[in-house]
Scaffold this active site. Structure first.
Site, mmCIF file in Angstrom:
data_model
loop_
_atom_site.group_PDB
_atom_site.id
_atom_site.type_symbol
_atom_site.label_atom_id
_atom_site.label_comp_id
_atom_site.label_asym_id
_atom_site.label_seq_id
_atom_site.Cartn_x
_atom_site.Cartn_y
_atom_site.Cartn_z
ATOM 1 N N PHE A 10 0.727 1.467 5.920
ATOM 2 C CA PHE A 10 0.652 0.145 5.310
ATOM 3 C C PHE A 10 -0.737 -0.435 5.551
ATOM 4 O O PHE A 10 -0.896 -1.533 6.058
ATOM 5 C CB PHE A 10 1.745 -0.749 5.917
ATOM 6 C CG PHE A 10 2.171 -1.884 5.011
ATOM 7 C CD1 PHE A 10 2.494 -1.639 3.676
ATOM 8 C CD2 PHE A 10 2.266 -3.178 5.494
ATOM 9 C CE1 PHE A 10 2.897 -2.677 2.846
ATOM 10 C CE2 PHE A 10 2.677 -4.222 4.671
ATOM 11 C CZ PHE A 10 2.990 -3.965 3.354
ATOM 12 N N THR A 101 -0.833 7.683 4.903
ATOM 13 C CA THR A 101 -1.350 7.644 6.282
ATOM 14 C C THR A 101 -2.534 8.611 6.396
ATOM 15 O O THR A 101 -2.936 9.246 5.426
ATOM 16 C CB THR A 101 -0.261 8.090 7.286
ATOM 17 O OG1 THR A 101 0.015 9.479 7.087
ATOM 18 C CG2 THR A 101 1.023 7.287 7.112
ATOM 19 N N LYS A 130 -4.546 13.650 2.283
ATOM 20 C CA LYS A 130 -5.009 15.003 1.918
ATOM 21 C C LYS A 130 -4.662 16.029 2.988
ATOM 22 O O LYS A 130 -4.484 17.217 2.694
ATOM 23 C CB LYS A 130 -6.530 14.995 1.733
ATOM 24 C CG LYS A 130 -7.028 14.064 0.648
ATOM 25 C CD LYS A 130 -8.551 13.899 0.730
ATOM 26 C CE LYS A 130 -9.038 12.740 -0.105
ATOM 27 N NZ LYS A 130 -8.808 11.421 0.496
ATOM 28 N N GLY A 212 -17.414 -2.228 -0.224
ATOM 29 C CA GLY A 212 -16.070 -1.788 0.156
ATOM 30 C C GLY A 212 -15.690 -0.454 -0.471
ATOM 31 O O GLY A 212 -14.517 -0.146 -0.619
ATOM 32 N N ASP A 226 -14.819 14.911 2.555
ATOM 33 C CA ASP A 226 -13.847 14.391 1.580
ATOM 34 C C ASP A 226 -13.915 15.202 0.281
ATOM 35 O O ASP A 226 -12.888 15.582 -0.279
ATOM 36 C CB ASP A 226 -14.130 12.900 1.317
ATOM 37 C CG ASP A 226 -13.124 12.314 0.330
ATOM 38 O OD1 ASP A 226 -11.959 12.125 0.726
ATOM 39 O OD2 ASP A 226 -13.503 12.072 -0.830
ATOM 40 N N LYS A 230 -11.010 17.689 -1.465
ATOM 41 C CA LYS A 230 -10.535 17.569 -2.858
ATOM 42 C C LYS A 230 -10.728 18.864 -3.638
ATOM 43 O O LYS A 230 -9.821 19.309 -4.351
ATOM 44 C CB LYS A 230 -11.267 16.413 -3.550
ATOM 45 C CG LYS A 230 -10.815 15.048 -3.032
ATOM 46 C CD LYS A 230 -11.726 13.947 -3.526
ATOM 47 C CE LYS A 230 -11.284 12.591 -3.018
ATOM 48 N NZ LYS A 230 -12.324 11.565 -3.152
ATOM 49 N N GLY A 327 -11.217 3.603 -5.127
ATOM 50 C CA GLY A 327 -10.738 2.664 -4.116
ATOM 51 C C GLY A 327 -9.229 2.592 -4.020
ATOM 52 O O GLY A 327 -8.502 3.295 -4.733
HETATM 53 N N1 LIG Z 1 -8.692 3.977 0.554
HETATM 54 C C1 LIG Z 1 -8.835 4.706 -0.546
HETATM 55 O O1 LIG Z 1 -9.560 4.347 -1.473
HETATM 56 C C2 LIG Z 1 -8.075 5.999 -0.706
HETATM 57 C C3 LIG Z 1 -8.121 6.707 -1.917
HETATM 58 C C4 LIG Z 1 -7.367 7.890 -2.059
HETATM 59 C C5 LIG Z 1 -6.630 8.361 -0.973
HETATM 60 N N2 LIG Z 1 -6.643 7.657 0.206
HETATM 61 C C6 LIG Z 1 -5.860 8.185 1.327
HETATM 62 O O2 LIG Z 1 -4.786 7.287 1.623
HETATM 63 C C7 LIG Z 1 -4.496 7.329 3.028
HETATM 64 C C8 LIG Z 1 -4.484 5.894 3.569
HETATM 65 O O3 LIG Z 1 -5.762 5.290 3.364
HETATM 66 P P1 LIG Z 1 -5.975 3.745 3.729
HETATM 67 O O4 LIG Z 1 -7.320 3.392 3.231
HETATM 68 O O5 LIG Z 1 -4.808 2.956 3.285
HETATM 69 O O6 LIG Z 1 -5.974 3.815 5.340
HETATM 70 P P2 LIG Z 1 -5.771 2.616 6.365
HETATM 71 O O7 LIG Z 1 -6.117 1.319 5.746
HETATM 72 O O8 LIG Z 1 -6.462 3.054 7.611
HETATM 73 O O9 LIG Z 1 -4.183 2.604 6.650
HETATM 74 C C9 LIG Z 1 -3.536 3.704 7.230
HETATM 75 C C10 LIG Z 1 -2.088 3.346 7.500
HETATM 76 O O10 LIG Z 1 -1.442 4.527 7.956
HETATM 77 C C11 LIG Z 1 -0.752 4.266 9.169
HETATM 78 N N3 LIG Z 1 -0.746 5.483 9.977
HETATM 79 C C12 LIG Z 1 -1.816 6.183 10.420
HETATM 80 N N4 LIG Z 1 -1.383 7.249 11.105
HETATM 81 C C13 LIG Z 1 -0.014 7.216 11.066
HETATM 82 C C14 LIG Z 1 1.017 8.037 11.599
HETATM 83 N N5 LIG Z 1 0.724 9.119 12.321
HETATM 84 N N6 LIG Z 1 2.309 7.705 11.358
HETATM 85 C C15 LIG Z 1 2.623 6.604 10.638
HETATM 86 N N7 LIG Z 1 1.690 5.776 10.116
HETATM 87 C C16 LIG Z 1 0.394 6.089 10.349
HETATM 88 C C17 LIG Z 1 -1.528 3.155 9.832
HETATM 89 O O11 LIG Z 1 -0.646 2.535 10.762
HETATM 90 P P3 LIG Z 1 -1.090 1.319 11.723
HETATM 91 O O12 LIG Z 1 -1.023 0.108 10.817
HETATM 92 O O13 LIG Z 1 -0.061 1.332 12.801
HETATM 93 O O14 LIG Z 1 -2.474 1.638 12.174
HETATM 94 C C18 LIG Z 1 -1.889 2.305 8.613
HETATM 95 O O15 LIG Z 1 -0.812 1.447 8.292
HETATM 96 C C19 LIG Z 1 -5.543 8.241 3.669
HETATM 97 O O16 LIG Z 1 -5.006 9.520 3.841
HETATM 98 C C20 LIG Z 1 -6.665 8.281 2.612
HETATM 99 O O17 LIG Z 1 -7.427 9.467 2.617
HETATM 100 C C21 LIG Z 1 -7.319 6.502 0.361
#
Ligand SMILES: NC(=O)c1ccc[n+]([C@@H]2O[C@H](COP(=O)([O-])OP(=O)(O)OC[C@H]3O[C@@H](n4cnc5c(N)ncnc54)[C@H](OP(=O)(O)O)[C@@H]3O)[C@@H](O)[C@H]2O)c1
Length: 354
Positions: A10, A101, A130, A212, A226, A230, A327
Site C-alpha cells: 500500500f 510490494t 518484478k 517524482g 530495472d 524488464k 509512474g
Molecule cells: N512506482 C512505480 O512507478 C512502479 C511502476 C511499475 C511497477 N512498480 C512496482 O510496484 C511495486 C511497489 O512500488 P511502490 O512504488 O508502490 O513502492 P512503495 O511506495 O515503496 O510501497 C511498497 C509497499 O509494499 C509493502 N511491502 C514491502 N515489502 C513487503 C512485504 N514483504 N510484505 C508485505 N508488504 C510489503 C510496503 O509496506 P510498508 O507500508 O509496511 O512499508 C509498502 O506498503 C514495486 O515492486 C515496484 O517495482 C512500481
C-alpha cells in the site's frame, strides 16, 4: 462477475490502484460487468481486512491517509500467513491477489513463495513486483498452469507500454527473434535532458527526482537493473529464454558524461539505455547498456520519460510500439487492465468482444 481482491503493498502503486478501482467502479460494472471489492490490504506488519469488502469511502480515505498501520482496523500479522489475508472461497467469486510490494531480486522472496502458495489455493495473480518473475519465471508460470489460475504481469514489464500484451495477443503465433527497447522512464529522461538541455548527469538526475519519476529505489533505475529486469521478463515470456538476472550483462548510465553525449551527437547519434534480447542459433543473449542510436532510428525518437520497444519476428516482420505514461498511476492502470483481461479469460465461456 464478483472479484474479491487481496492487495499486497500500500505504497505509491497500491494506493493509486485503490483510487483507480474506486473511480472506475461504475465503468467496470457497466462496460465489463465486473464488481471488484478489496477484501484485504496487506503491508509488512499486517493489514486491514473485511470479508464483505472494505467500503469505498473507507478505501479512499485509507489511500489518502498516512501509514496503514496507524489507521483504524489495522491488525498486526505475518503477511505470509495467507489463511489470514486471502479472501475466503465464496460461490461465484473470482479471487485475485494483486502484488504491489518489493522483493529480493535474487531469491524473489518473500513474494515468490506467497504468490505460488496463493496460486495453489486457487487465487489468480496480478503482480507489479518484478522480483518473483525475475528470480523464477518458469516456476511461477508452471505453478499457475498446474493450479489453473491466470498469472498477469503487465505492470512488471514496462507498465504503461503494452509490451507483454503485444507479444501475448498481437504477436500470437509468431517467433520473436529479438526485442530491444527503452524500458525505463527515469534513465531516458536523464539521457534526453543531458543531450537536449545540455545538463550534466547530476543535474538531470536531480531534475528527474524533483519530477517524482524515479521509483522508491532509484538506484535500480540508473544502474540499469530495472531495465535488465524488464528485458529479462520479456525475453523469458516472449522468447522462452529461460534466463536469470545473472545471465544479463548490465551497464547503467552512472558513468555517462556530457562529453560522451557531445561526441555521439557529432556522429549523428544519441545515447539511449537499451535493453536487448537476441535469439542466436541455440540460445538467447540479453544485454543492457547505453547505446549510441542513429537519429533516424525509432529508438532515438523515444524521448523524455517515454518508453518504446521493437520486436523482430518471423511472420509479422518488425513491430514498434512507443509511448504510454509512466509512474505509479500507469502501473496501477496496468494492474486494472490485467484484472479486466483476467476476468474475461476466466469468464471466457460467456463470451466477450475484444
Ligand atoms: N512506482 C512505480 O512507478 C512502479 C511502476 C511499475 C511497477 N512498480 C512496482 O510496484 C511495486 C511497489 O512500488 P511502490 O512504488 O508502490 O513502492 P512503495 O511506495 O515503496 O510501497 C511498497 C509497499 O509494499 C509493502 N511491502 C514491502 N515489502 C513487503 C512485504 N514483504 N510484505 C508485505 N508488504 C510489503 C510496503 O509496506 P510498508 O507500508 O509496511 O512499508 C509498502 O506498503 C514495486 O515492486 C515496484 O517495482 C512500481
Amino acid at each position: 462477475m464478483q472479484i474479491a481482491i487481496c492487495l499486497y503493498g500500500f505504497g505509491n502503486v497500491g494506493r493509486e490502484f485503490v483510487r483507480l478501482l474506486n473511480r472506475k467502479a461504475p465503468y467496470l460494472k457497466s462496460r465489463h460487468g465486473l464488481e471488484p471489492r478489496v477484501v484485504s490490504i496487506v503491508t509488512r506488519k499486517g493489514g486491514i481486512r473485511a470479508e464483505s469488502g472494505i467500503d469505498c469511502p473507507v478505501l479512499v480515505n485509507l489511500a489518502n491517509a498516512g501509514t496503514l498501520s496507524d489507521q483504524e482496523g489495522f491488525v498486526g500479522g505475518d503477511p505470509s500467513d495467507l489463511d489470514a489475508w486471502l479472501p475466503p472461497m465464496r460461490e461465484g467469486d473470482v479471487r485475485v491477489l494483486v502484488d504491489a510490494t518489493w522483493s529480493d531480486l535474487d531469491t524473489g522472496e518473500p513474494a515468490l513463495s506467497r504468490l505460488k502458495d496463493a496460486a495453489r489455493r486457487g487465487c489468480h495473480l496480478v503482480t507489479l513486483n518484478k522480483a518473483p518473475l525475475v528470480a523464477d519465471f518458469d516456476g511461477m508460470a508452471q505453478v499457475a498452469r498446474e493450479s489453473g489460475v491466470c498469472l498477469k504481469f503487465s505492470g512488471a514489464a514496462a507498465a504503461g507500454l503494452p509490451a507483454i500484451d503485444t507479444v501475448r495477443v498481437s504477436l500470437a503465433g509468431a517467433q520473436v527473434d529479438s526485442i530491444e527497447g527503452v524500458l525505463n522512464s527515469t534513465t531516458n529522461y536523464i539521457l534526453t535532458a543531458m543531450s537536449d538541455d545540455g545538463l550534466s548527469y547530476e543535474e538531470a538526475l536531480r531534475r528527474s527526482r524533483a519530477m517524482g519519476l524515479a521509483e522508491t529505489q532509484p538506484e535500480r533505475d540508473v544502474s540499469g537493473i530495472d531495465t535488465a529486469c524488464k528485458i529479462l521478463i520479456l525475453a523469458n515470456a516472449a522468447m522462452g529464454a529461460r534466463k536469470r538476472l545473472g545471465d544479463v550483462k548490465v551497464t547503467g548510465i552512472t558513468e555517462v558524461t556530457s562529453r560522451e553525449i557531445a561526441y555521439w551527437a557529432v556522429q549523428g547519434r544519441t545515447l539511449r539505455l537499451i535493453g536487448r534480447a537476441v535469439r542466436t542459433a541455440d540460445d538467447v543473449s540479453i544485454e543492457v547498456k547505453p547505446t549510441p542510436v542513429p537519429y533516424k532510428d525509432f529508438l532515438a525518437q523515444v524521448t523524455g520519460d517515454s518508453k518504446g520497444v521493437r520486436f523482430t519476428t518471423d511472420v509479422f516482420g518488425e513491430l514498434t510500439i512507443v509511448g504510454g505514461s509512466g509512474g505509479p498511476s500507469a502501473a496501477a492502470s496496468s494492474a486494472l487492465k490485467d484484472l479486466i483481461n483476467l476476468a474475461k479469460a476466466v469468464g471466457g465461456e460467456q463470451g466477450h468482444i475484444s
